[in-house]
Design a protein around this motif. Sequence first.
Motif, PDB file in Angstrom:
ATOM      1  N   VAL A 118       0.834  -1.203   0.000  1.00  0.00           N
ATOM      2  CA  VAL A 118       0.000   0.000   0.000  1.00  0.00           C
ATOM      3  C   VAL A 118       0.868   1.253   0.000  1.00  0.00           C
ATOM      4  O   VAL A 118       0.590   2.223  -0.718  1.00  0.00           O
ATOM      5  CB  VAL A 118      -0.957   0.004   1.211  1.00  0.00           C
ATOM      6  CG1 VAL A 118      -1.757   1.296   1.252  1.00  0.00           C
ATOM      7  CG2 VAL A 118      -1.896  -1.197   1.145  1.00  0.00           C
ATOM      8  N   VAL A 119       1.930   1.238   0.805  1.00  0.00           N
ATOM      9  CA  VAL A 119       2.830   2.398   0.848  1.00  0.00           C
ATOM     10  C   VAL A 119       3.411   2.661  -0.538  1.00  0.00           C
ATOM     11  O   VAL A 119       3.499   3.818  -0.984  1.00  0.00           O
ATOM     12  CB  VAL A 119       3.968   2.172   1.867  1.00  0.00           C
ATOM     13  CG1 VAL A 119       5.016   3.290   1.758  1.00  0.00           C
ATOM     14  CG2 VAL A 119       3.416   2.124   3.285  1.00  0.00           C
ATOM     15  N   GLN A 120       3.786   1.603  -1.244  1.00  0.00           N
ATOM     16  CA  GLN A 120       4.351   1.768  -2.588  1.00  0.00           C
ATOM     17  C   GLN A 120       3.335   2.389  -3.543  1.00  0.00           C
ATOM     18  O   GLN A 120       3.672   3.271  -4.340  1.00  0.00           O
ATOM     19  CB  GLN A 120       4.828   0.417  -3.128  1.00  0.00           C
ATOM     20  CG  GLN A 120       5.548   0.493  -4.471  1.00  0.00           C
ATOM     21  CD  GLN A 120       6.826   1.298  -4.411  1.00  0.00           C
ATOM     22  OE1 GLN A 120       7.542   1.250  -3.401  1.00  0.00           O
ATOM     23  NE2 GLN A 120       7.128   2.047  -5.455  1.00  0.00           N
ATOM     24  N   GLU A 121       2.090   1.953  -3.454  1.00  0.00           N
ATOM     25  CA  GLU A 121       1.044   2.514  -4.320  1.00  0.00           C
ATOM     26  C   GLU A 121       0.841   4.003  -4.032  1.00  0.00           C
ATOM     27  O   GLU A 121       0.708   4.819  -4.963  1.00  0.00           O
ATOM     28  CB  GLU A 121      -0.274   1.766  -4.107  1.00  0.00           C
ATOM     29  CG  GLU A 121      -0.268   0.340  -4.636  1.00  0.00           C
ATOM     30  CD  GLU A 121      -1.567  -0.386  -4.317  1.00  0.00           C
ATOM     31  OE1 GLU A 121      -2.425   0.211  -3.616  1.00  0.00           O
ATOM     32  OE2 GLU A 121      -1.737  -1.534  -4.756  1.00  0.00           O
ATOM     33  N   ILE A 122       0.833   4.367  -2.750  1.00  0.00           N
ATOM     34  CA  ILE A 122       0.661   5.769  -2.375  1.00  0.00           C
ATOM     35  C   ILE A 122       1.872   6.585  -2.817  1.00  0.00           C
ATOM     36  O   ILE A 122       1.741   7.700  -3.337  1.00  0.00           O
ATOM     37  CB  ILE A 122       0.438   5.887  -0.856  1.00  0.00           C
ATOM     38  CG1 ILE A 122      -0.896   5.249  -0.476  1.00  0.00           C
ATOM     39  CG2 ILE A 122       0.474   7.349  -0.411  1.00  0.00           C
ATOM     40  CD1 ILE A 122      -1.130   5.150   1.015  1.00  0.00           C
ATOM     41  N   ALA A 123       3.060   6.030  -2.635  1.00  0.00           N
ATOM     42  CA  ALA A 123       4.288   6.724  -3.038  1.00  0.00           C
ATOM     43  C   ALA A 123       4.282   7.025  -4.530  1.00  0.00           C
ATOM     44  O   ALA A 123       4.639   8.126  -4.963  1.00  0.00           O
ATOM     45  CB  ALA A 123       5.509   5.885  -2.669  1.00  0.00           C
ATOM     46  N   GLU A 124       3.843   6.060  -5.329  1.00  0.00           N
ATOM     47  CA  GLU A 124       3.800   6.265  -6.782  1.00  0.00           C
ATOM     48  C   GLU A 124       2.741   7.294  -7.156  1.00  0.00           C
ATOM     49  O   GLU A 124       2.923   8.078  -8.091  1.00  0.00           O
ATOM     50  CB  GLU A 124       3.550   4.926  -7.475  1.00  0.00           C
ATOM     51  CG  GLU A 124       4.749   3.990  -7.376  1.00  0.00           C
ATOM     52  CD  GLU A 124       4.455   2.584  -7.884  1.00  0.00           C
ATOM     53  OE1 GLU A 124       3.337   2.362  -8.406  1.00  0.00           O
ATOM     54  OE2 GLU A 124       5.340   1.710  -7.750  1.00  0.00           O
ATOM     55  N   ALA A 125       1.631   7.311  -6.415  1.00  0.00           N
ATOM     56  CA  ALA A 125       0.587   8.314  -6.672  1.00  0.00           C
ATOM     57  C   ALA A 125       1.067   9.723  -6.322  1.00  0.00           C
ATOM     58  O   ALA A 125       0.599  10.710  -6.900  1.00  0.00           O
ATOM     59  CB  ALA A 125      -0.668   7.973  -5.871  1.00  0.00           C
ATOM     60  N   LEU A 126       1.999   9.818  -5.376  1.00  0.00           N
ATOM     61  CA  LEU A 126       2.526  11.116  -4.935  1.00  0.00           C
ATOM     62  C   LEU A 126       3.814  11.511  -5.647  1.00  0.00           C
ATOM     63  O   LEU A 126       4.392  12.562  -5.352  1.00  0.00           O
ATOM     64  CB  LEU A 126       2.799  11.069  -3.423  1.00  0.00           C
ATOM     65  CG  LEU A 126       1.596  11.147  -2.500  1.00  0.00           C
ATOM     66  CD1 LEU A 126       1.983  10.723  -1.087  1.00  0.00           C
ATOM     67  CD2 LEU A 126       1.027  12.565  -2.486  1.00  0.00           C
ATOM     68  N   LYS A 127       4.280  10.702  -6.556  1.00  0.00           N
ATOM     69  CA  LYS A 127       5.601  10.887  -7.174  1.00  0.00           C
ATOM     70  C   LYS A 127       5.840  12.335  -7.598  1.00  0.00           C
ATOM     71  O   LYS A 127       5.057  12.928  -8.333  1.00  0.00           O
ATOM     72  CB  LYS A 127       5.742   9.969  -8.387  1.00  0.00           C
ATOM     73  CG  LYS A 127       7.127  10.037  -9.021  1.00  0.00           C
ATOM     74  CD  LYS A 127       7.280   9.010 -10.131  1.00  0.00           C
ATOM     75  CE  LYS A 127       8.693   9.050 -10.722  1.00  0.00           C
ATOM     76  NZ  LYS A 127       8.868   8.024 -11.780  1.00  0.00           N
TER      77      LYS A 127
END
Length: 357
Positions: A118-127
Amino acid sequence: MKNKKELNTWLNAFNLSRPLVIAGPCSAETEAQVLSTARALKNTDTSILRAGIWKPRTRPGNFEGVGIIGLEWLLKAKKETGLLTATEVANPTHVDLALKHEVDVLWLGARTTVSPFVVQEIAEALKGTDKIVLVKNPINPDLALWLGAVERLYKQNISKLGAIHRGFSTYQKITYRNNPEWQIPIDLQTEVPDLPLLLDPSHIAGNRSLIFDLCQTALDLNYDGFMIETHPNPDEAWSDAKQQITPSHLSEITKNLSIKREISNSKTFIDDLASLRAKIDVTDKQLIAILGERMGIVKEIGAIKNKKNVAILQAKRWNEISQKMIQLGKEKQLSEDFILQFFKAIHQESIRQQKEY
């Protein structure tokens, strides 16, 4: 990451107060509630208005947030008061909606930090975002998970990062809703000294009466600020009522906090501190020697139990010891929390030692 000695570039860039104060209700409930809170906080040391829009409740059936309409209330409060806004995001959809509503600070909650996927998905959304992104510690006491979440965000070119210490879940609640486990955020500061660190005393305490002392401890440990749940009528709050405070109570807390100097150049201070630290070093060595001696006895007990085919764990004996030590600890002004944690650690090591036989 930026140098913490500059007191964090993103704090300076937004012209934020020091220590930073993020405050607002656990949950956005109504437009009137959000706006009245923002207006009251405008006259405090608060720089950022927080409100939960989506609430990850432990069990279904509890209030889980008002959803997207709450973002509209936050935006309205921002335009009226000039306060920056903050909310928790738990998936890429939340991120997208928060960004569209000009939210300035997004944080990952404790239940989110535990999941690298989940953290990875959020990180990519915030890139590449220029928003401030804060990461709460995971609910379990795992420094690697906390660091991993920060690293995943940093690798997506998110430079305005910070951490929030909100305590760690325990099965047995004694003083706190979530045990602070101060050593873990101290270790985080050691690992990443340039990472801004905030305290969430509301979630640690679970009780508004403990908030001041927790905030003072955080300042003594060189934290950069706080996230404090604040509500116009805390006892009527739709979620976490016991841990929320009024804006006037918040002002009282921030007014009475003492910001300690990091170091003093006074020769007397330096000499006295060196002398006391030397005494601590001697005492620590004695403590290790005593623990080693105790474990030697434990090994002998393990050998006897093994010979007679007796179980290692003796629950009745453990309960007797823990209660006795709690009482002795009180006589030495040691907290029950500390004594239990200390002797649980000794008990676990004793079991490990006995298993060798």
